[in-house]
Enzyme design. Structure first.
Site, mmCIF file in Angstrom:
data_model
loop_
_atom_site.group_PDB
_atom_site.id
_atom_site.type_symbol
_atom_site.label_atom_id
_atom_site.label_comp_id
_atom_site.label_asym_id
_atom_site.label_seq_id
_atom_site.Cartn_x
_atom_site.Cartn_y
_atom_site.Cartn_z
ATOM 1 N N SER A 11 0.825 -1.205 0.000
ATOM 2 C CA SER A 11 0.000 0.000 0.000
ATOM 3 C C SER A 11 0.860 1.255 0.000
ATOM 4 O O SER A 11 0.336 2.361 -0.120
ATOM 5 C CB SER A 11 -0.902 0.016 1.234
ATOM 6 N N GLY A 43 -5.524 -0.317 5.517
ATOM 7 C CA GLY A 43 -6.182 -0.806 6.728
ATOM 8 C C GLY A 43 -7.630 -0.399 6.922
ATOM 9 O O GLY A 43 -8.490 -1.236 7.184
ATOM 10 N N CYS A 73 2.211 -6.604 2.073
ATOM 11 C CA CYS A 73 1.253 -5.802 2.833
ATOM 12 C C CYS A 73 0.394 -6.762 3.637
ATOM 13 O O CYS A 73 -0.259 -7.643 3.056
ATOM 14 C CB CYS A 73 0.392 -4.983 1.871
ATOM 15 N N ASN A 74 0.421 -6.614 4.959
ATOM 16 C CA ASN A 74 -0.367 -7.520 5.796
ATOM 17 C C ASN A 74 -1.856 -7.428 5.494
ATOM 18 O O ASN A 74 -2.558 -8.436 5.423
ATOM 19 C CB ASN A 74 -0.127 -7.172 7.270
ATOM 20 N N THR A 75 -2.349 -6.207 5.306
ATOM 21 C CA THR A 75 -3.780 -6.021 5.067
ATOM 22 C C THR A 75 -4.209 -6.629 3.743
ATOM 23 O O THR A 75 -5.261 -7.273 3.652
ATOM 24 C CB THR A 75 -4.141 -4.516 5.102
ATOM 25 N N CYS A 183 2.596 -4.785 10.223
ATOM 26 C CA CYS A 183 2.508 -3.944 9.030
ATOM 27 C C CYS A 183 3.927 -3.754 8.518
ATOM 28 O O CYS A 183 4.850 -3.533 9.315
ATOM 29 C CB CYS A 183 1.878 -2.589 9.376
#
Length: 259
Positions: A11, A43, A73-75, A183
């Site tokens: 992101s 997020g 990107c974790n999200t 993140c």
């Protein structure tokens, strides 16, 4: 195909922390990094919006002939990677908070997780947390505002330090001994976190594990690049190129991408 680049998207600029680990472990690989900073952070966005943005990023990297895509990107991982894997015929590497090692190694029976709202509220996070951390005290904290400060070049600002003090205090009060960074922007906070946390708290992020998994999957698909000469590392952002340049210490060109 083995000479084709590894594609990496996030992101924003945070996923360069993942890129650094991949580049260190696999220096012969060509890479293309895409920062969707114009839409950061992911997020607060809903699942459908995150999937749409992930599709856009993936298709851009596929047009660049990427042989494998790292969702840095974790999200985006927790909300979109299942869809991406079902839709596109390339391997995908995802990222999720390293809850498992923290939960298995804690001595105080308390760990902290600093992550985005999109990660903490995802089904994948809930499943992982339930599997490995159901019997310990998990202090979750949404890192609201952190990504925006990093993306605007205020990494070590007074505002950032004030925000982190507020977010970390409940974790310190709970006597955590592990802090999990959820993140990819957050590893860049390491100097601040070390300064603000008690000395016994260990900080865990997913970068090294993601790099190792990338190498494993490339081997499985016979896609490791053996060519040593003329490797390329290309960086693109639809935000401010100077912010990414500062994180890369000016060693690579960063091109502006107007999408």
């Amino acid at each position: 195909m083995s000479k084709h680049p590894i594609g990496i998207f996030d992101s924003g600029v945070g996923g360069t922390s993942i890129w650094k680990e991949i580049h260190q472990l696999l220096p012969k690989e060509n890479t293309i990094y895409l920062a969707d900073s114009n839409n950061a952070p992911y997020g607060p966005k809903g699942k459908e919006a995150i999937i749409e943005l992930s599709i856009k990023n993936t298709e851009y990297l596929l047009k660049k002939s990427c042989k494998l895509i790292v969702v840095a990107c974790n999200t985006a991982t927790t909300n979109a990677i299942d869809y991406l894997r079902k839709t596109y015929n390339v391997p995908f590497i995802g990222i999720e908070p390293a809850i498992k090692p923290a939960a298995l190694q804690t001595k105080t029976n308390a760990i902290g997780i600093l992550a985005t709202k999109g990660t903490l509220s995802s089904a994948l996070f809930s499943k992982t947390s339930g599997l490995f951390a159901s019997n310990i005290n998990v202090v979750e904290q949404v890192g609201e505002g952190i990504v925006e400060l990093i993306e605007s070049g205020k990494l070590y600002s007074h505002e950032m330090k004030s925000l982190l003090k507020i977010y970390l205090q409940p974790m310190i009060d709970a006597n955590i001994d592990y802090l999990v960074l959820g993140c990819t922007h957050y590893p860049y906070l390491m100097p601040l976190l070390i300064d603000l946390l008690p000395n016994h708290v260990k900080i865990i992020d997913s970068g090294e594990a993601v790099a190792r998994q990338t190498r494993t999957v490339l081997k499985q698909h016979n896609l490791l690049n053996s060519q040593v000469l003329n490797t390329k590392n290309d960086f693109f952002t639809n935000g401010n190129p100077d912010v990414m340049q500062s994180l890369l210490h000016g060693k690579f060109n960063v091109d502006y991408l107007g999408f």
